[in-house]
Scaffold this motif. Sequence first.
Motif, PDB file in Angstrom:
ATOM      1  N   PRO A 118      94.068 -10.782 -75.567  1.00 13.39           N
ATOM      2  CA  PRO A 118      93.145 -11.935 -75.612  1.00 13.39           C
ATOM      3  C   PRO A 118      92.280 -12.083 -74.361  1.00 13.39           C
ATOM      4  N   GLY A 119      92.692 -11.470 -73.252  1.00 10.09           N
ATOM      5  CA  GLY A 119      91.908 -11.598 -72.030  1.00 10.09           C
ATOM      6  C   GLY A 119      90.732 -10.655 -71.944  1.00 10.09           C
ATOM      7  N   ILE A 120      90.615  -9.701 -72.867  1.00 11.23           N
ATOM      8  CA  ILE A 120      89.529  -8.726 -72.840  1.00 11.23           C
ATOM      9  C   ILE A 120      88.316  -9.277 -73.588  1.00 11.23           C
ATOM     10  N   ARG A 121      87.170  -9.295 -72.907  1.00 13.60           N
ATOM     11  CA  ARG A 121      85.928  -9.715 -73.566  1.00 13.60           C
ATOM     12  C   ARG A 121      85.360  -8.536 -74.355  1.00 13.60           C
ATOM     13  N   LEU A 122      84.953  -8.818 -75.571  1.00 12.51           N
ATOM     14  CA  LEU A 122      84.356  -7.803 -76.432  1.00 12.51           C
ATOM     15  C   LEU A 122      82.852  -8.044 -76.502  1.00 12.51           C
ATOM     16  N   LEU A 123      82.084  -7.095 -76.017  1.00 13.51           N
ATOM     17  CA  LEU A 123      80.626  -7.186 -76.041  1.00 13.51           C
ATOM     18  C   LEU A 123      80.120  -6.189 -77.076  1.00 13.51           C
ATOM     19  N   ILE A 124      79.529  -6.689 -78.146  1.00 10.32           N
ATOM     20  CA  ILE A 124      79.105  -5.854 -79.264  1.00 10.32           C
ATOM     21  C   ILE A 124      77.589  -5.755 -79.284  1.00 10.32           C
ATOM     22  N   GLU A 125      77.099  -4.538 -79.400  1.00  7.67           N
ATOM     23  CA  GLU A 125      75.656  -4.313 -79.540  1.00  7.67           C
ATOM     24  C   GLU A 125      75.393  -3.609 -80.860  1.00  7.67           C
ATOM     25  N   GLU A 126      74.557  -4.206 -81.690  1.00  6.40           N
ATOM     26  CA  GLU A 126      74.184  -3.611 -82.965  1.00  6.40           C
ATOM     27  C   GLU A 126      72.940  -2.750 -82.790  1.00  6.40           C
ATOM     28  N   GLY A 127      72.890  -1.667 -83.523  1.00  3.95           N
ATOM     29  CA  GLY A 127      71.706  -0.824 -83.481  1.00  3.95           C
ATOM     30  C   GLY A 127      71.897   0.406 -84.327  1.00  3.95           C
ATOM     31  N   GLY A 128      70.833   1.161 -84.504  1.00  2.00           N
ATOM     32  CA  GLY A 128      70.927   2.438 -85.189  1.00  2.00           C
ATOM     33  C   GLY A 128      71.547   3.488 -84.277  1.00  2.00           C
ATOM     34  N   SER A 129      71.971   4.601 -84.853  1.00  2.00           N
ATOM     35  CA  SER A 129      72.642   5.635 -84.067  1.00  2.00           C
ATOM     36  C   SER A 129      71.776   6.144 -82.926  1.00  2.00           C
ATOM     37  N   HIS A 130      70.473   6.271 -83.166  1.00  2.00           N
ATOM     38  CA  HIS A 130      69.567   6.770 -82.126  1.00  2.00           C
ATOM     39  C   HIS A 130      69.589   5.842 -80.913  1.00  2.00           C
ATOM     40  N   ASP A 131      69.502   4.526 -81.176  1.00  2.00           N
ATOM     41  CA  ASP A 131      69.520   3.557 -80.076  1.00  2.00           C
ATOM     42  C   ASP A 131      70.864   3.554 -79.368  1.00  2.00           C
ATOM     43  N   LEU A 132      71.951   3.655 -80.119  1.00  2.00           N
ATOM     44  CA  LEU A 132      73.289   3.605 -79.524  1.00  2.00           C
ATOM     45  C   LEU A 132      73.558   4.833 -78.667  1.00  2.00           C
ATOM     46  N   VAL A 133      73.107   5.990 -79.105  1.00  2.00           N
ATOM     47  CA  VAL A 133      73.267   7.209 -78.309  1.00  2.00           C
ATOM     48  C   VAL A 133      72.538   7.065 -76.975  1.00  2.00           C
ATOM     49  N   ARG A 134      71.354   6.501 -77.015  1.00  2.00           N
ATOM     50  CA  ARG A 134      70.596   6.291 -75.775  1.00  2.00           C
ATOM     51  C   ARG A 134      71.327   5.325 -74.841  1.00  2.00           C
ATOM     52  N   GLU A 135      71.905   4.252 -75.397  1.00  2.00           N
ATOM     53  CA  GLU A 135      72.625   3.285 -74.569  1.00  2.00           C
ATOM     54  C   GLU A 135      73.901   3.891 -73.987  1.00  2.00           C
ATOM     55  N   LEU A 136      74.579   4.735 -74.758  1.00  2.00           N
ATOM     56  CA  LEU A 136      75.748   5.438 -74.226  1.00  2.00           C
ATOM     57  C   LEU A 136      75.360   6.332 -73.059  1.00  2.00           C
ATOM     58  N   ALA A 137      74.279   7.083 -73.236  1.00  2.00           N
ATOM     59  CA  ALA A 137      73.871   8.048 -72.212  1.00  2.00           C
ATOM     60  C   ALA A 137      73.519   7.374 -70.894  1.00  2.00           C
ATOM     61  N   ARG A 138      72.973   6.161 -70.949  1.00  2.00           N
ATOM     62  CA  ARG A 138      72.602   5.487 -69.698  1.00  2.00           C
ATOM     63  C   ARG A 138      73.721   4.593 -69.157  1.00  2.00           C
ATOM     64  N   GLY A 139      74.888   4.643 -69.805  1.00  2.00           N
ATOM     65  CA  GLY A 139      76.041   3.924 -69.280  1.00  2.00           C
ATOM     66  C   GLY A 139      76.108   2.468 -69.645  1.00  2.00           C
ATOM     67  N   ALA A 140      75.311   2.031 -70.611  1.00  2.00           N
ATOM     68  CA  ALA A 140      75.308   0.622 -71.003  1.00  2.00           C
ATOM     69  C   ALA A 140      76.400   0.295 -72.013  1.00  2.00           C
ATOM     70  N   LEU A 141      77.048   1.320 -72.591  1.00  2.00           N
ATOM     71  CA  LEU A 141      78.132   1.120 -73.550  1.00  2.00           C
ATOM     72  C   LEU A 141      79.320   1.985 -73.144  1.00  2.00           C
ATOM     73  N   ASP A 142      80.527   1.519 -73.476  1.00  2.00           N
ATOM     74  CA  ASP A 142      81.732   2.315 -73.263  1.00  2.00           C
ATOM     75  C   ASP A 142      82.024   3.206 -74.473  1.00  2.00           C
ATOM     76  N   LEU A 143      81.820   2.666 -75.670  1.00  2.00           N
ATOM     77  CA  LEU A 143      82.076   3.369 -76.925  1.00  2.00           C
ATOM     78  C   LEU A 143      80.975   3.009 -77.910  1.00  2.00           C
ATOM     79  N   ALA A 144      80.777   3.852 -78.903  1.00  2.00           N
ATOM     80  CA  ALA A 144      79.837   3.511 -79.966  1.00  2.00           C
ATOM     81  C   ALA A 144      80.290   4.141 -81.273  1.00  2.00           C
ATOM     82  N   LEU A 145      80.119   3.401 -82.347  1.00  2.00           N
ATOM     83  CA  LEU A 145      80.341   3.909 -83.697  1.00  2.00           C
ATOM     84  C   LEU A 145      78.994   4.358 -84.238  1.00  2.00           C
ATOM     85  N   VAL A 146      78.864   5.647 -84.485  1.00  2.00           N
ATOM     86  CA  VAL A 146      77.577   6.218 -84.875  1.00  2.00           C
ATOM     87  C   VAL A 146      77.730   6.991 -86.180  1.00  2.00           C
TER      88      VAL A 146
END
Length: 298
Positions: A118-146
Amino acid sequence: MQFHQLQYFVAVAETRHFTRAAELVHVAQPSLSQQIKSLERELGADLFLRARGNITLTDAGEALLPLARRILADADTARYEVQELAQLRSGRVRLGATPGLCTGLLPDVLRAFHDRYPGIRLLIEEGGSHDLVRELARGALDLALVVLPLPTPSPALTTVELLREDLVVVSSPEAPAPGSGGGGGRGTVRVADLEGERLVMFRHGYDLRELTVAACRAEGFEPDFAVEGGEMDAVLGFVRAGLGVAVVPRMVAARSGPGLRVTPLAPPGLERTIALAHRSDVAPPRAARELQRMLLER
């Protein structure tokens, strides 16, 4: 025997110089020398042979050095493990996912994760796979479902297949069943039957848009859009209003509530492959790895 005495001993053994060793461990040189002498008294043996400009290990020093290094390494490991456990009591996980997965797959897994941590904050970002891959590459996400295959495959990402999901056609119950031509519904509908149907279509960048358009073109026709440009909730709302039909994931259709007719696609149908992705060069934080484990074991 004090822990810091072992640190000072290893520093001197590695530098073979008391002054440089003191600088390395951020302590005054007289204090370091005093602690080394105290350690030698404790052990009952000299650890160094001291000559001007020449510091060497005695036999006792040679025997102690690998043991001291092991003790210091074990202490670092213990500190790391405790800090990792502490991360599961506080911290955050930044997870990216396509909107369909946010609606279909994630709610149950995230509820279980939140109940356990319960102490872990979950930050969810919605987007298409192309956008999520870009966010992963720049370190803005820890994990992504693509959705695989990735629009632009990247060797910097590690992907693990999570599931394969069927797509279905949703329509308003008050409209004719898709592909029926107004003459009554069937149990399934073919992609070819969508020719002449008005489609409610997602915005550009949505994996479902590219997949649906490609499937229609493979059957030899261009899809006819009644409305386009929406997110998942908007698309489902437009379908409920009778503006057209849409191709959506089965999990989304199952959670969409009343007001929609769900028609499976006839074999071979359409499916999409969902994968969990993270950067190859950086291990996800402990909390993110725990969420990854829960997703893979769901």
